[in-house]
Design an enzyme around this catalytic site. Structure first.
Site, PDB file in Angstrom:
ATOM      1  N   HIS A   1      60.660   7.028  66.506  1.00  0.00           N
ATOM      2  CA  HIS A   1      60.783   8.386  67.044  1.00  0.00           C
ATOM      3  C   HIS A   1      60.645   9.389  65.894  1.00  0.00           C
ATOM      4  O   HIS A   1      60.816   9.038  64.716  1.00  0.00           O
ATOM      5  CB  HIS A   1      62.139   8.566  67.722  1.00  0.00           C
TER       6      HIS A   1
ATOM      7  N   GLU B   1      62.510  11.809  64.813  1.00  0.00           N
ATOM      8  CA  GLU B   1      63.700  11.986  63.972  1.00  0.00           C
ATOM      9  C   GLU B   1      63.856  10.825  62.988  1.00  0.00           C
ATOM     10  O   GLU B   1      64.162  11.013  61.811  1.00  0.00           O
ATOM     11  CB  GLU B   1      64.969  12.077  64.847  1.00  0.00           C
TER      12      GLU B   1
ATOM     13  N   CYS C   1      67.504  11.414  71.352  1.00  0.00           N
ATOM     14  CA  CYS C   1      67.847  10.443  72.391  1.00  0.00           C
ATOM     15  C   CYS C   1      69.086   9.660  71.945  1.00  0.00           C
ATOM     16  O   CYS C   1      69.637   9.907  70.873  1.00  0.00           O
ATOM     17  CB  CYS C   1      66.663   9.491  72.616  1.00  0.00           C
TER      18      CYS C   1
ATOM     19  N   CYS D   1      68.476   8.046  68.471  1.00  0.00           N
ATOM     20  CA  CYS D   1      68.383   8.990  67.352  1.00  0.00           C
ATOM     21  C   CYS D   1      69.724   9.667  67.084  1.00  0.00           C
ATOM     22  O   CYS D   1      70.019  10.053  65.957  1.00  0.00           O
ATOM     23  CB  CYS D   1      67.289  10.010  67.614  1.00  0.00           C
TER      24      CYS D   1
HETATM   25 ZN   LIG Z   1      64.898   9.256  69.677  1.00  0.00          ZN
END
Ligand SMILES: [Zn+2]
Length: 201
Positions: free
Chosen positions: A80, A82, A115, A118
């Site tokens: 992801h 991040e 999410c 993360c």
């Molecule tokens: Zn994420």
């Protein structure tokens, strides 16, 4: 070693966007605009999901590391935006702790709220501040699954000394999510954020 080295590379276009590796983005608006631009370019170039993030020095606004979603390109569900930004920042600074002694306080700016995964990564990263554009609800609305996040996640981060700022350019950030949805085509895995996600039937 019988097992492969694992790498997550940023897309080639990143060099055109970050021509000066010591670029300064003087305020939150400039920093968020940069993160959203990363997300937009990732969609336009077809190099990943509609998510961008970046880590900045909180005092000077200097860019430390950019990140974009690379799940599909890297065949890696954890890639992801991040996570990518955190990994690159830690590589550049040569430390597993971005809040370590001798380092300037760092902030993570992300085009969409983290999410469930993360959220944990932010806690372990050592950043002192998290700045979010689009809301979790904006992502869920178009079919992304943000995972089992605690309802009180902002308070949870703040209790660990990580300040949270939400809704910075939320509309612009959410517009990139919509752009991704409008591209259609690649949605094959219902419900999964950051992979090819499912169109809501
Ligand atoms: Zn994420």
């Amino acid at each position: 070693m019988r097992f492969p080295l694992v790498e997550v590379a940023l897309p080639a276009w990143i060099d055109a966007v970050v021509s000066d590796p010591a670029a300064v983005y003087p305020d939150l608006d400039a920093q968020m605009a940069f993160a959203i631009e990363l997300a937009r370019r990732n969609v336009a170039a077809g190099t990943g999901g509609p998510f961008g993030a970046a880590i900045f020095d909180m005092h000077t606004g200097r860019l430390v590391a950019p990140g974009v979603n690379r799940v599909m390109a890297a065949n890696c569900s954890v890639a992801h935006a991040e996570i990518t930004a955190i990994m690159i920042a830690q590589k550049i600074l040569g430390t597993w702790d971005l809040g370590g002694e001798g380092l300037a306080p760092l902030r993570l700016v992300t085009s969409t709220e983290p999410c469930a995964m993360c959220l944990g990564a932010v806690v372990w990263s050592g950043v002192r501040q998290l700045v979010c554009g689009a809301r979790d609800a904006d992502a869920r609305r178009i079919g992304f699954d943000e995972g089992p996040k605690p309802a009180e996640w902002v308070a949870a981060l703040e209790s660990r000394g990580i300040a949270v700022i939400q809704d910075v350019q939320r509309q612009d950030a959410a517009a990139v999510l919509a752009l991704y949805l409008d591209q259609g085509a690649l949605y094959t895995t219902p419900g999964r954020r950051n992979g090819p996600v499912g169109r809501v039937p």
